[in-house]
Design a protein around this motif. Structure first.
Motif, PDB file in Angstrom:
ATOM      1  N   ASP A  32      -0.061   4.870  -8.128  1.00 13.86           N
ATOM      2  CA  ASP A  32      -0.787   5.445  -6.742  1.00 13.86           C
ATOM      3  C   ASP A  32      -2.340   4.839  -6.652  1.00 13.86           C
ATOM      4  OD1 ASP A  32       0.788   7.541  -5.814  1.00 13.86           O
ATOM      5  OD2 ASP A  32       0.541   8.698  -7.606  1.00 13.86           O
ATOM      6  N   LEU A  33      -2.804   4.568  -7.774  1.00 11.28           N
ATOM      7  CA  LEU A  33      -4.048   3.820  -7.671  1.00 11.28           C
ATOM      8  C   LEU A  33      -4.149   2.613  -6.886  1.00 11.28           C
ATOM      9  CD1 LEU A  33      -5.771   4.861 -11.057  1.00 11.28           C
ATOM     10  CD2 LEU A  33      -6.458   5.647  -9.058  1.00 11.28           C
ATOM     11  N   MET A  34      -2.954   1.834  -7.583  1.00 14.40           N
ATOM     12  CA  MET A  34      -2.932   0.539  -7.058  1.00 14.40           C
ATOM     13  C   MET A  34      -2.424   0.474  -5.258  1.00 14.40           C
ATOM     14  SD  MET A  34      -0.631  -1.319  -9.794  1.00 14.40           S
ATOM     15  CE  MET A  34      -0.366  -3.005  -8.952  1.00 14.40           C
ATOM     16  N   ALA A  35      -1.509   1.571  -4.869  1.00 12.16           N
ATOM     17  CA  ALA A  35      -1.439   1.590  -3.664  1.00 12.16           C
ATOM     18  C   ALA A  35      -2.408   2.085  -2.642  1.00 12.16           C
ATOM     19  CB  ALA A  35      -0.102   2.646  -3.462  1.00 12.16           C
ATOM     20  N   GLU A  36      -3.315   2.726  -3.400  1.00 15.05           N
ATOM     21  CA  GLU A  36      -4.667   3.161  -2.448  1.00 15.05           C
ATOM     22  C   GLU A  36      -5.499   2.062  -2.320  1.00 15.05           C
ATOM     23  OE1 GLU A  36      -7.492   5.811  -4.385  1.00 15.05           O
ATOM     24  OE2 GLU A  36      -8.778   5.469  -2.471  1.00 15.05           O
ATOM     25  N   LYS A  37      -5.617   1.079  -3.280  1.00 14.06           N
ATOM     26  CA  LYS A  37      -6.423  -0.086  -3.178  1.00 14.06           C
ATOM     27  C   LYS A  37      -5.895  -1.084  -1.996  1.00 14.06           C
ATOM     28  CE  LYS A  37      -9.501  -0.607  -6.151  1.00 14.06           C
ATOM     29  NZ  LYS A  37     -10.491  -1.030  -7.244  1.00 14.06           N
ATOM     30  N   PHE A  38      -4.515  -1.160  -2.253  1.00 13.75           N
ATOM     31  CA  PHE A  38      -3.776  -2.055  -1.346  1.00 13.75           C
ATOM     32  C   PHE A  38      -3.763  -1.520   0.025  1.00 13.75           C
ATOM     33  CE2 PHE A  38      -1.653  -3.994  -4.949  1.00 13.75           C
ATOM     34  CZ  PHE A  38      -2.045  -5.203  -4.694  1.00 13.75           C
ATOM     35  N   ARG A  39      -3.548  -0.111   0.234  1.00  9.93           N
ATOM     36  CA  ARG A  39      -3.825   0.545   1.617  1.00  9.93           C
ATOM     37  C   ARG A  39      -4.864   0.418   2.345  1.00  9.93           C
ATOM     38  NH1 ARG A  39      -3.822   5.444   1.056  1.00  9.93           N
ATOM     39  NH2 ARG A  39      -2.429   5.646  -0.718  1.00  9.93           N
ATOM     40  N   GLY A  98       0.804  -1.324   0.000  1.00 11.31           N
ATOM     41  CA  GLY A  98      -0.068  -0.048   0.070  1.00 11.31           C
ATOM     42  C   GLY A  98       0.960   1.359   0.081  1.00 11.31           C
ATOM     43  N   ASP A  99       1.862   1.283  -0.678  1.00 14.03           N
ATOM     44  CA  ASP A  99       2.873   2.428  -0.609  1.00 14.03           C
ATOM     45  C   ASP A  99       3.496   2.526  -2.192  1.00 14.03           C
ATOM     46  OD1 ASP A  99       4.511   4.611   0.802  1.00 14.03           O
ATOM     47  OD2 ASP A  99       6.046   3.127  -0.568  1.00 14.03           O
ATOM     48  N   THR A 100       3.291   3.479  -2.739  1.00 13.52           N
ATOM     49  CA  THR A 100       3.732   3.976  -4.041  1.00 13.52           C
ATOM     50  C   THR A 100       5.531   3.627  -4.223  1.00 13.52           C
ATOM     51  OG1 THR A 100       2.273   5.770  -3.930  1.00 13.52           O
ATOM     52  CG2 THR A 100       3.758   5.521  -6.049  1.00 13.52           C
ATOM     53  N   THR A 101       6.058   3.983  -3.394  1.00 21.28           N
ATOM     54  CA  THR A 101       7.436   3.511  -3.601  1.00 21.28           C
ATOM     55  C   THR A 101       7.826   2.413  -3.421  1.00 21.28           C
ATOM     56  OG1 THR A 101       7.921   5.688  -2.499  1.00 21.28           O
ATOM     57  CG2 THR A 101       9.788   4.015  -2.706  1.00 21.28           C
ATOM     58  N   ARG A 102       7.277   1.475  -2.529  1.00 21.50           N
ATOM     59  CA  ARG A 102       7.325   0.044  -2.442  1.00 21.50           C
ATOM     60  C   ARG A 102       6.854  -0.600  -3.685  1.00 21.50           C
ATOM     61  NH1 ARG A 102       6.498   0.857   3.132  1.00 21.50           N
ATOM     62  NH2 ARG A 102       4.234   0.451   3.056  1.00 21.50           N
ATOM     63  N   LEU A 103       5.763  -0.235  -4.453  1.00 18.55           N
ATOM     64  CA  LEU A 103       5.191  -0.871  -5.631  1.00 18.55           C
ATOM     65  C   LEU A 103       6.195  -0.668  -6.564  1.00 18.55           C
ATOM     66  CD1 LEU A 103       1.204  -0.242  -5.633  1.00 18.55           C
ATOM     67  CD2 LEU A 103       2.626  -2.367  -5.112  1.00 18.55           C
ATOM     68  N   ALA A 104       6.756   0.497  -6.575  1.00 19.07           N
ATOM     69  CA  ALA A 104       7.705   0.746  -7.786  1.00 19.07           C
ATOM     70  C   ALA A 104       8.960  -0.121  -7.808  1.00 19.07           C
ATOM     71  CB  ALA A 104       8.233   2.374  -7.519  1.00 19.07           C
ATOM     72  N   ILE A 105       9.443  -0.230  -6.360  1.00 16.65           N
ATOM     73  CA  ILE A 105      10.484  -1.112  -6.015  1.00 16.65           C
ATOM     74  C   ILE A 105      10.091  -2.565  -6.337  1.00 16.65           C
ATOM     75  CG2 ILE A 105      11.895  -2.206  -4.377  1.00 16.65           C
ATOM     76  CD1 ILE A 105      11.717   0.359  -2.782  1.00 16.65           C
ATOM     77  N   LEU A 106       9.017  -2.869  -6.144  1.00 11.68           N
ATOM     78  CA  LEU A 106       8.480  -4.341  -6.586  1.00 11.68           C
ATOM     79  C   LEU A 106       8.295  -4.417  -8.010  1.00 11.68           C
ATOM     80  CD1 LEU A 106       5.788  -4.927  -3.799  1.00 11.68           C
ATOM     81  CD2 LEU A 106       8.057  -6.058  -3.778  1.00 11.68           C
ATOM     82  N   ARG A 107       7.787  -3.515  -8.686  1.00 15.32           N
ATOM     83  CA  ARG A 107       7.823  -3.523  -9.938  1.00 15.32           C
ATOM     84  C   ARG A 107       9.045  -3.980 -10.618  1.00 15.32           C
ATOM     85  NH1 ARG A 107       5.799   1.697 -13.232  1.00 15.32           N
ATOM     86  NH2 ARG A 107       7.520   2.380 -11.993  1.00 15.32           N
ATOM     87  N   SER A 108      10.129  -2.958 -10.175  1.00 13.62           N
ATOM     88  CA  SER A 108      11.519  -3.036 -10.728  1.00 13.62           C
ATOM     89  C   SER A 108      12.034  -4.456 -10.480  1.00 13.62           C
ATOM     90  CB  SER A 108      12.386  -2.129 -10.145  1.00 13.62           C
ATOM     91  OG  SER A 108      13.770  -2.412  -9.975  1.00 13.62           O
ATOM     92  N   THR A 154       4.018  -5.687 -16.447  1.00 14.93           N
ATOM     93  CA  THR A 154       4.731  -4.230 -16.374  1.00 14.93           C
ATOM     94  C   THR A 154       3.561  -3.066 -16.050  1.00 14.93           C
ATOM     95  OG1 THR A 154       4.192  -3.930 -19.057  1.00 14.93           O
ATOM     96  CG2 THR A 154       6.188  -4.536 -17.997  1.00 14.93           C
ATOM     97  N   ILE A 155       3.708  -2.772 -15.065  1.00 16.65           N
ATOM     98  CA  ILE A 155       2.976  -1.595 -14.256  1.00 16.65           C
ATOM     99  C   ILE A 155       3.296  -0.260 -14.887  1.00 16.65           C
ATOM    100  CG2 ILE A 155       1.700  -0.829 -12.146  1.00 16.65           C
ATOM    101  CD1 ILE A 155       2.806  -3.242 -10.798  1.00 16.65           C
ATOM    102  N   PRO A 156       2.288   0.534 -15.347  1.00 10.53           N
ATOM    103  CA  PRO A 156       2.366   1.878 -15.952  1.00 10.53           C
ATOM    104  C   PRO A 156       2.569   2.762 -14.435  1.00 10.53           C
ATOM    105  CG  PRO A 156       0.376   0.886 -16.871  1.00 10.53           C
ATOM    106  CD  PRO A 156       0.767   0.123 -15.956  1.00 10.53           C
TER     107      PRO A 156
END
Lengths: 119, 119
Positions: free
Chosen positions: B13-20, A23-33, B6-8
DNA sequence: CACAAAAATAACTGATCCGGCATATGGTTG
DNA sequence: CAACCATATGCCGGATCAGTTATTTTTGTG
């Protein structure tokens, strides 16, 4: 035909922790990487555009939560996705975003149709 | 044989919000209650054992995030799951918890076997 | 040994969030 | 209208967390 899901009380905290990690944008970006394969910290920093200290902290969190594994090699530390569920969860949520965007378009289209039909 | 995900950037942000939204024990308890069907606030309060104001606030959050729909009927307000992905996400995470617990048991068993074999 | 590179950590700030209490709102009933 | 019920909201204290900066630790190299 899916059986209804009944979550035991003892699961709530564990589930929340896993979801909170995503649930955090930075962590999602890391995971995507890391979904593209193993990376060292510098690579993740470059690909995410975040600060080094910040990335390092999030990597530690993700590893402690069991989502990543750590491998040291000389000066570098490589991280790797260790929980296959991460990608599936992201895929699911991604799809729902696409779908909701699609239905948004549809709604706008019907508005447009209605608008063009009675000018 | 699943294509790599591959996540755009705009999705993060949208994904993070849902997970949060799913990353909180109280909200998970609320969602679990609603997985059994539509409930009014009082029912959710009773089933979750949380305070009324607290539940009300979380219900609002969940509704604003698009996970719930609200239906008013006289004095009561009924909430209902509106996003089918919630149950699937919970199911996936639940399974991984069960699996990790199972592998934990397995690990302990092998420890036990090793221990009983050389006394 | 001195130096450099990679990563982790500490300390700090600001923001966010959860929970409880009290109160307000809106609808129902007598 | 008054009393009441179900729900929502405002406010507060405490906890947590994200991001930055500066520093430290670890490891490799000349």
């Amino acid at each position: 035909m899916s059986a209804s899901l009944t979550i035991p009380d003892e699961f709530l905290d564990l589930m929340a922790e896993k979801f909170r990690m995503l649930g955090d944008t930075t962590r999602l970006a890391i995971l995507r990487s890391l979904m593209a394969g193993e990376r060292n910290v510098t690579q993740v920093v470059a690909e995410t555009g975040r600060g080094q200290a910040n990335v390092s902290k999030h990597l530690k969190l993700l590893a402690e939560a069991g989502l990543l594994t750590r491998r040291k090699e000389g000066l570098q530390v490589f991280y790797q996705l260790s929980d296959p569920v991460v990608e599936r969860l992201c895929r699911l949520v991604c799809e729902t975003i696409v779908e909701s965007a699609a239905s948004e378009v549809k709604r706008n289209q019907s508005l447009l149709v209605g608008w063009s039909r009675k000018p």
